[in-house]
Motif scaffolding. Structure first.
Motif: not given
Length: 53
Positions: A1-21
Motif C-alpha cells: 500500500m502506498s500513499w501519495v501526498l499532493a500539494l495543491d495551493f494557490a497564491a493571490a495578490t490584490e491591490l485596491f483603492v477605496a474612495l468614499d463619496p
C-alpha cells in the motif's frame, strides 16, 4: 500500500483603492468643546495577500 501526498495551493495578490463619496466623522461633545472620536480617510489604498491550500 502506498500513499501519495499532493500539494495543491494557490497564491493571490490584490491591490485596491477605496474612495468614499462622503467624509465620515464622529465627534464627542465634551464640557470644554468637541473632540473627534472617529474620522475615516476618504481615499484608502490597500493590499490583500492570500494563500489557498
Amino acid at each position: 500500500m502506498s500513499w501519495v501526498l499532493a500539494l495543491d495551493f494557490a497564491a493571490a495578490t490584490e491591490l485596491f483603492v477605496a474612495l468614499d463619496p462622503a467624509r465620515v466623522r464622529c465627534d464627542l461633545a465634551l464640557e470644554r468643546g468637541t473632540e473627534t472620536a472617529l474620522a475615516r480617510y476618504r481615499f484608502r489604498p490597500g493590499v490583500l495577500l492570500g494563500v489557498e491550500l
